[in-house]
Scaffold this active site. Structure first.
Site, PDB file in Angstrom:
ATOM      1  N   ASP A 131      45.742  33.680  47.624  1.00  0.00           N
ATOM      2  CA  ASP A 131      44.631  34.561  47.973  1.00  0.00           C
ATOM      3  C   ASP A 131      45.093  35.480  49.106  1.00  0.00           C
ATOM      4  OD1 ASP A 131      41.462  34.762  47.570  1.00  0.00           O
ATOM      5  OD2 ASP A 131      41.933  35.126  49.682  1.00  0.00           O
ATOM      6  N   ASN A 139      40.128  46.764  52.446  1.00  0.00           N
ATOM      7  CA  ASN A 139      39.304  47.755  51.751  1.00  0.00           C
ATOM      8  C   ASN A 139      38.444  48.564  52.717  1.00  0.00           C
ATOM      9  OD1 ASN A 139      40.045  47.461  49.033  1.00  0.00           O
ATOM     10  ND2 ASN A 139      38.703  45.697  48.749  1.00  0.00           N
ATOM     11  N   HIS A 144      39.402  51.612  49.028  1.00  0.00           N
ATOM     12  CA  HIS A 144      39.631  50.791  47.837  1.00  0.00           C
ATOM     13  C   HIS A 144      40.910  51.186  47.100  1.00  0.00           C
ATOM     14  CE1 HIS A 144      35.909  48.454  47.842  1.00  0.00           C
ATOM     15  NE2 HIS A 144      35.322  49.533  48.333  1.00  0.00           N
ATOM     16  N   ASP A 148      43.636  48.528  45.924  1.00  0.00           N
ATOM     17  CA  ASP A 148      44.241  48.426  44.589  1.00  0.00           C
ATOM     18  C   ASP A 148      45.764  48.417  44.690  1.00  0.00           C
ATOM     19  OD1 ASP A 148      41.725  48.408  43.513  1.00  0.00           O
ATOM     20  OD2 ASP A 148      41.766  50.491  42.839  1.00  0.00           O
ATOM     21  N   GLU A 174      41.061  39.324  44.826  1.00  0.00           N
ATOM     22  CA  GLU A 174      42.358  39.213  45.493  1.00  0.00           C
ATOM     23  C   GLU A 174      43.006  37.854  45.261  1.00  0.00           C
ATOM     24  OE1 GLU A 174      39.223  38.013  48.582  1.00  0.00           O
ATOM     25  OE2 GLU A 174      39.404  39.302  46.812  1.00  0.00           O
TER      26      GLU A 174
END
Length: 287
Positions: A131, A139, A144, A148, A174
């Site tokens: 994770d 973010n 964002h 990504d 994630e």
């Protein structure tokens, strides 16, 4: 005969164009054979009763030529058209199946495909759940698009670290899952720890930013006759503990109790003054 024709129409046979031509050739040959059988069953009785306008030998010769030239050609053309239609349908179905099992952003397997692979895994292996630490903050701070880019970069590092025997997937958000096979446990843990250190040591470039990230991981062992859901739950608890102990670390399920006591103590959490998060961690490990 019906079973034979059904076998030829198996979608798996039409992934390659060569198989389409083979299918058409087989159908043409079958049409000629059937025409010959019908001719043998009908022409001699007609000749016996004097219903043929020509001699029996001439009728048989004409029928054989007609069945080869007309029946075989027409059947071949129709079979070819049907074969190419099945070819396109097979490719479309394969593409749809791939998309239904693949995460579009990372290109990795999705949770559904990973769960199926986990259920099929036999023998000595380890399940690790990674994770990305504080992903929401990434973010919020960088946007964002950068988030990504982080997901894509982590996906690439996981794929390059683990060989083709292993299975890598994006489980959602994630979170990533890896089934590591083909090595002793010590070697598996070394590779898992290695990818964690590799991610933490570099920076990801996105939109002019150098984004430094870390990941936490929880590991559980896949052994014969062990319930896969229990393995996943154990790896998830180990990941939760890795987060509670400060992130940027990998915790194996066997280390859970040791870390729960000593790791929390190192972070200044005592039995009387521990917070809600430490209570949840210790409860998860039965303390």
């Amino acid at each position: 005969m019906r079973n034979w024709m059904s076998l030829q129409a198996d979608f798996g046979n039409f992934q390659h164009r060569r198989n389409v031509y083979v299918f058409a050739l087989k159908m043409s040959f079958l049409a000629v054979v059937l025409s010959g059988v019908i001719m043998v069953l009908t022409i001699p009785p007609l000749g016996f009763f004097g219903l043929l306008p020509v001699t029996l030998s001439y009728a048989i010769s004409f029928g054989a030529i007609f069945s080869w030239l007309v029946g075989g050609t027409v059947s071949g053309m129709l079979s070819l058209a049907a074969g190419f239609a099945l070819h396109e349908l097979t490719l479309s179905r394969a593409e749809f199946e791939k998309l239904s099992r693949t995460d579009t952003l990372s290109g990795l397997l999705n949770r559904r495909a990973f769960t199926e692979a986990l259920e099929k895994t036999e023998g000595n292996a380890s399940l690790v759940i990674f994770d990305v630490d504080r992903f929401k903050a990434i973010n919020d701070r960088f946007g964002h698009a950068c988030g990504d880019a982080v997901i894509t970069a982590v996906s690439g590092m996981l794929t390059s670290t683990f060989d083709q025997i292993s299975i890598v997937a994006r489980l959602g958000g994630e979170e990533f899952g890896v089934i590591v096979s083909g090595e002793p446990l010590e070697a598996r843990m070394e590779r898992i720890e290695g990818v964690r250190a590799r991610i933490a040591s570099g920076a990801i470039k996105a939109d002019g930013h150098d984004i430094r990230i870390t990941v936490s991981g929880g590991v559980a062992d896949l052994v014969a006759e062990r319930n896969k859901q229990q393995v996943y739950a154990s790896a998830d608890r180990a990941l939760y503990l890795a987060k509670a102990l400060g992130r940027n670390r990998v915790v194996h399920e066997r280390e859970g109790l040791h870390h729960a006591w000593h790791g929390l103590a190192e972070n200044g959490v005592d039995v009387e003054g521990r917070g809600l998060e430490s209570d949840n961690v210790m409860q998860a490990y039965g303390i």
